[in-house]
Write a protein that holds these residues in place. Structure first.
Motif, PDB file in Angstrom:
ATOM      1  N   GLN A  19       6.195 108.331 -18.851  1.00 34.14           N
ATOM      2  CA  GLN A  19       7.080 107.809 -19.886  1.00 34.14           C
ATOM      3  C   GLN A  19       7.457 106.358 -19.622  1.00 34.14           C
ATOM      4  OE1 GLN A  19       7.503 109.385 -22.659  1.00 34.14           O
ATOM      5  NE2 GLN A  19       6.410 111.133 -21.828  1.00 34.14           N
ATOM      6  N   VAL A  20       7.719 106.017 -18.366  1.00 30.78           N
ATOM      7  CA  VAL A  20       8.046 104.625 -18.039  1.00 30.78           C
ATOM      8  C   VAL A  20       6.844 103.729 -18.288  1.00 30.78           C
ATOM      9  CG1 VAL A  20       8.647 103.081 -16.133  1.00 30.78           C
ATOM     10  CG2 VAL A  20       9.890 105.210 -16.442  1.00 30.78           C
ATOM     11  N   HIS A  21       5.648 104.222 -17.981  1.00 29.75           N
ATOM     12  CA  HIS A  21       4.432 103.451 -18.257  1.00 29.75           C
ATOM     13  C   HIS A  21       4.278 103.206 -19.761  1.00 29.75           C
ATOM     14  CE1 HIS A  21       0.371 101.966 -17.964  1.00 29.75           C
ATOM     15  NE2 HIS A  21      -0.064 102.930 -18.748  1.00 29.75           N
ATOM     16  N   ASN A  22       4.538 104.239 -20.567  1.00 29.21           N
ATOM     17  CA  ASN A  22       4.461 104.077 -22.022  1.00 29.21           C
ATOM     18  C   ASN A  22       5.527 103.108 -22.534  1.00 29.21           C
ATOM     19  OD1 ASN A  22       2.277 105.776 -22.295  1.00 29.21           O
ATOM     20  ND2 ASN A  22       3.499 107.544 -22.849  1.00 29.21           N
ATOM     21  N   LEU A  23       6.716 103.142 -21.934  1.00 31.47           N
ATOM     22  CA  LEU A  23       7.779 102.213 -22.337  1.00 31.47           C
ATOM     23  C   LEU A  23       7.373 100.765 -22.082  1.00 31.47           C
ATOM     24  CD1 LEU A  23      11.063 103.943 -21.178  1.00 31.47           C
ATOM     25  CD2 LEU A  23      10.466 103.290 -23.500  1.00 31.47           C
ATOM     26  N   LYS A  24       6.685 100.529 -20.987  1.00 27.01           N
ATOM     27  CA  LYS A  24       6.243  99.174 -20.659  1.00 27.01           C
ATOM     28  C   LYS A  24       5.179  98.675 -21.624  1.00 27.01           C
ATOM     29  CE  LYS A  24       7.252  99.249 -15.737  1.00 27.01           C
ATOM     30  NZ  LYS A  24       6.687  99.167 -14.386  1.00 27.01           N
ATOM     31  N   GLU A  25       4.396  99.602 -22.201  1.00 26.70           N
ATOM     32  CA  GLU A  25       3.330  99.222 -23.127  1.00 26.70           C
ATOM     33  C   GLU A  25       3.831  98.909 -24.537  1.00 26.70           C
ATOM     34  OE1 GLU A  25       0.225 102.059 -23.323  1.00 26.70           O
ATOM     35  OE2 GLU A  25      -0.467 101.672 -21.294  1.00 26.70           O
ATOM     36  N   LEU A  26       5.052  99.302 -24.865  1.00 30.82           N
ATOM     37  CA  LEU A  26       5.561  99.093 -26.218  1.00 30.82           C
ATOM     38  C   LEU A  26       5.670  97.614 -26.540  1.00 30.82           C
ATOM     39  CD1 LEU A  26       8.381 101.726 -26.659  1.00 30.82           C
ATOM     40  CD2 LEU A  26       6.150 101.707 -27.722  1.00 30.82           C
ATOM     41  N   ASN A  77      10.790 106.297 -26.349  1.00 27.75           N
ATOM     42  CA  ASN A  77       9.360 106.085 -26.202  1.00 27.75           C
ATOM     43  C   ASN A  77       8.609 106.161 -27.530  1.00 27.75           C
ATOM     44  OD1 ASN A  77       7.138 105.564 -24.729  1.00 27.75           O
ATOM     45  ND2 ASN A  77       6.968 107.578 -23.802  1.00 27.75           N
ATOM     46  N   HIS A  78       9.132 105.525 -28.555  1.00 30.21           N
ATOM     47  CA  HIS A  78       8.473 105.497 -29.851  1.00 30.21           C
ATOM     48  C   HIS A  78       8.318 104.047 -30.282  1.00 30.21           C
ATOM     49  CE1 HIS A  78      10.430 109.439 -29.728  1.00 30.21           C
ATOM     50  NE2 HIS A  78       9.369 109.843 -30.380  1.00 30.21           N
ATOM     51  N   GLY A  79       7.216 103.748 -30.932  1.00 33.30           N
ATOM     52  CA  GLY A  79       7.027 102.399 -31.429  1.00 33.30           C
ATOM     53  C   GLY A  79       5.552 102.045 -31.532  1.00 33.30           C
ATOM     54  N   ILE A  80       5.279 100.752 -31.484  1.00 34.13           N
ATOM     55  CA  ILE A  80       3.919 100.256 -31.609  1.00 34.13           C
ATOM     56  C   ILE A  80       3.523  99.623 -30.290  1.00 34.13           C
ATOM     57  CG2 ILE A  80       2.398  98.667 -32.828  1.00 34.13           C
ATOM     58  CD1 ILE A  80       4.280  98.914 -35.230  1.00 34.13           C
ATOM     59  N   SER A  81       2.367 100.040 -29.782  1.00 35.75           N
ATOM     60  CA  SER A  81       1.831  99.445 -28.562  1.00 35.75           C
ATOM     61  C   SER A  81       0.483  98.811 -28.898  1.00 35.75           C
ATOM     62  CB  SER A  81       1.667 100.501 -27.472  1.00 35.75           C
ATOM     63  OG  SER A  81       0.594 101.354 -27.775  1.00 35.75           O
ATOM     64  N   SER A  82      -0.174  98.262 -27.908  1.00 39.27           N
ATOM     65  CA  SER A  82      -1.471  97.621 -28.151  1.00 39.27           C
ATOM     66  C   SER A  82      -2.535  98.642 -28.532  1.00 39.27           C
ATOM     67  CB  SER A  82      -1.905  96.851 -26.907  1.00 39.27           C
ATOM     68  OG  SER A  82      -2.038  97.743 -25.810  1.00 39.27           O
ATOM     69  N   ARG A  83      -2.325  99.907 -28.216  1.00 35.91           N
ATOM     70  CA  ARG A  83      -3.296 100.946 -28.554  1.00 35.91           C
ATOM     71  C   ARG A  83      -3.029 101.606 -29.892  1.00 35.91           C
ATOM     72  NH1 ARG A  83      -3.801 104.886 -23.608  1.00 35.91           N
ATOM     73  NH2 ARG A  83      -1.547 104.712 -23.598  1.00 35.91           N
ATOM     74  N   GLY A  84      -1.895 101.330 -30.517  1.00 38.35           N
ATOM     75  CA  GLY A  84      -1.575 101.916 -31.815  1.00 38.35           C
ATOM     76  C   GLY A  84      -0.141 102.392 -31.847  1.00 38.35           C
ATOM     77  N   PHE A  85       0.158 103.279 -32.814  1.00 38.10           N
ATOM     78  CA  PHE A  85       1.501 103.837 -32.939  1.00 38.10           C
ATOM     79  C   PHE A  85       1.703 104.879 -31.848  1.00 38.10           C
ATOM     80  CE2 PHE A  85       0.697 102.598 -37.372  1.00 38.10           C
ATOM     81  CZ  PHE A  85       1.796 101.790 -37.568  1.00 38.10           C
ATOM     82  N   LEU A  86       2.778 104.758 -31.108  1.00 35.61           N
ATOM     83  CA  LEU A  86       3.106 105.747 -30.090  1.00 35.61           C
ATOM     84  C   LEU A  86       4.228 106.614 -30.622  1.00 35.61           C
ATOM     85  CD1 LEU A  86       2.791 106.882 -27.265  1.00 35.61           C
ATOM     86  CD2 LEU A  86       4.440 105.213 -26.482  1.00 35.61           C
ATOM     87  N   SER A  87       3.941 107.890 -30.744  1.00 36.41           N
ATOM     88  CA  SER A  87       4.932 108.836 -31.239  1.00 36.41           C
ATOM     89  C   SER A  87       4.997 110.002 -30.277  1.00 36.41           C
ATOM     90  CB  SER A  87       4.537 109.318 -32.626  1.00 36.41           C
ATOM     91  OG  SER A  87       5.412 110.314 -33.062  1.00 36.41           O
ATOM     92  N   GLN A  88       6.040 110.056 -29.494  1.00 37.48           N
ATOM     93  CA  GLN A  88       6.311 111.086 -28.501  1.00 37.48           C
ATOM     94  C   GLN A  88       5.208 111.163 -27.454  1.00 37.48           C
ATOM     95  OE1 GLN A  88       9.274 112.287 -28.758  1.00 37.48           O
ATOM     96  NE2 GLN A  88       9.227 113.556 -26.978  1.00 37.48           N
ATOM     97  N   TYR A  89       4.119 111.880 -27.671  1.00 32.83           N
ATOM     98  CA  TYR A  89       3.145 112.084 -26.620  1.00 32.83           C
ATOM     99  C   TYR A  89       1.742 111.593 -26.964  1.00 32.83           C
ATOM    100  CZ  TYR A  89       6.651 115.045 -24.589  1.00 32.83           C
ATOM    101  OH  TYR A  89       7.805 115.518 -24.051  1.00 32.83           O
ATOM    102  N   PHE A  90       1.522 111.080 -28.157  1.00 33.34           N
ATOM    103  CA  PHE A  90       0.162 110.708 -28.511  1.00 33.34           C
ATOM    104  C   PHE A  90       0.147 109.414 -29.300  1.00 33.34           C
ATOM    105  CE2 PHE A  90       1.840 113.447 -31.771  1.00 33.34           C
ATOM    106  CZ  PHE A  90       1.501 112.819 -32.935  1.00 33.34           C
TER     107      PHE A  90
END
Length: 117
Positions: A19-26, A77-90
């Motif tokens: 989750q922290v890794h995903n937060l950093k990618e936002l 942990n929701h938002g837009i990252s470089s890989r696309g829309f991040l919604s919960q787990y995918f």
């Protein structure tokens, strides 16, 4: 600490790290409404109550800290990252978002979103 408790603890640490890794990618995080923040505070209060009521070993407090940190990270942990829309787990991949945008362009006026807006 029993082996089962240790394994569960390691799994929660893994969830927290992910989750922290995903937060950093936002790139663009979503805004939280007052209702969502109140829900999060109530969730932390429930975790606190359960920990207080059922603690019997020192590592229960450690579990509490890790679980609450993972819970808070998941909430933000929701938002837009470089890989696309991040919604919960995918992620929604770029090709999926392009399809969604095309559908909205074609049928946007026909769609009824009710009371969302």
């Amino acid at each position: 600490m029993k082996i089962v408790s240790f394994i569960i603890f390691i799994l929660f640490i893994g969830i927290l790290i992910k989750q922290v890794h995903n937060l950093k990618e936002l790139i663009i995080p979503t805004r939280k409404s007052a209702y969502e923040i109140v829900e999060m505070i109530i969730g932390v209060a429930i975790f606190s109550g359960i920990t207080y009521a059922y603690k019997s070993q020192w590592y229960h407090y450690l579990f509490f800290v890790v679980v609450v940190a993972a819970f808070i990270a998941i909430c933000f942990n929701h938002g837009i990252s470089s890989r696309g829309f991040l919604s919960q787990y995918f992620y929604f991949k770029k090709k999926d978002t392009d399809k969604i945008i095309d559908i909205l362009k074609e049928h946007g006026k026909e769609l009824d979103f009710g009371e969302l807006y």
